[in-house]
Design a protein around this motif. Sequence first.
Motif: not given
Length: 494
Positions: A40-42, A94-103, A138-142
């Motif tokens: 994923y590229v910002l 928020q939608a993109d944050l959901e996409r990033l949850r597995d980073v 900090l929200q990315w648990k993986k």
Amino acid sequence: MSIAEAFKDQVIFVTGGTGFVGKALIEKLLRSCPDLGKIYVLLRPKKGVAIENRLEDLLKTSLYDRLRREQPQALAKVEAIGGDCTELGLGISQADLERLRDVTIVYHSAASVRFDDPLREAILINTRGTHELIKVALQWKKLKAFIHVSTTYSNPTELEVEERIYPPYADWRTTIQLAENFDAETLNIYNLKYSNFQPNTYTFTKSLAEHVANDYKDQLPISIFRPSIVISTLEEPVPGWADNFNGPTGMLVACGVGILRSQNCDPYIVADFVPADVVVRGLIIAAYKYLQAPPVKEQPIDVINCATANISPITMGQVIEIGKRYIRQNPFEKTLWLPGGSITLCPVLHFVRFITMHIMMAIVVDSLLRLSNEKPFLLKLQRRIFAAFQALQVFAVTEWHFQNENFRALHEMVPPNEVAVFGFLQNSNINYVEFFQNGIRGAKEFLLNESPDSSSGAKLRIKIFYVLDWLCRIVVYGFLLRLIYRFVMRTFIA
């Protein structure tokens, strides 16, 4: 586990993906880690241009030609995330944050590298941007590795730079609050005093960003990676690739087209240059280290000085001589005068050269352009060159020594069968003549959109400029000798 295997199925988030290092990092990851999951590229939205179109344009550049030939399917693994490092929460929806949850891996290389940025702008992107990304991460648990890209010049008051955190020049939290509550003009007034008289806003705000990272070292698997002056590639994806005029590349191009004739610089200082592909390999191994074993809490943060001056040294004077010699053999197509130029430590001599060789020549060329109904540009360009070198002055006359034991140790982590792909010390004895020849060819091809090899017309112009240069010298020196002769005759004989 091999490096390629360790990156299998990893989900990577990259900031600064349109920058010099970011582009090269994405290309190398896709080509050498074919089984990685996704990148994923910002990307910052631009007026009238969707981020998907920006990503498409990025992946169409010549940097990715080799990847398109060898693994065209890999490009589908890159996806754009809309956002801006100057905004709170990076401006990610928020939608993109959901996409990033597995980073699982973060490379934070976004930064403003302009040395003359207003203090407020530099704080918001370099310091607050780092804090905002950490808060999101900090929200990315993986998450397994967070590589913060800094600079070896983040502590410019230290001439012997160790791989550790130094005391802060200011409190980063207070600094962010100042940027959020005061206007740019007010902050610029207090800039030098508040920053403890740092040479520029870039080094000051990057230093503060290191302390942001350090304060979260027990909450995230974070390390600080400090490249020195990043220059064109050594060997991959092609030798000599670059996408900007920073560092010696810009200086050699300016000398090559004949507009840079003098520079106030110490020709004997050993400059610390590191090829972009060496930086990228170091970044990949730094993440691989944490994929193998997470960092130990309550221990000092890992700091890596990606510096090569004590591995393969070269002085600024040698760079100029190599450049002048090769550029005359392979000149640029848009040369304005005979390639040349020199460097001196004497500010008075440099000032005289600047007035006579830069300003006067610019006035003459712009006058000729006006007479031919063309738009003048050279005097304005000379002002920009002067301002740029003023911002870089302290780096042109100061020699730093960067300890790099941690950087060398990264190479030792590379499995023997992957040294050719991910190692970097095997190329420690750089042939700088060949390297800068490739760098000049790369500048012609990738920056100036010229053929890497000069045309017969370009070579003929160099011969003509050579004759004209000598004629001008004869006229100028003859005029000066005549003035001296008349002065002596009037003073001592009359």
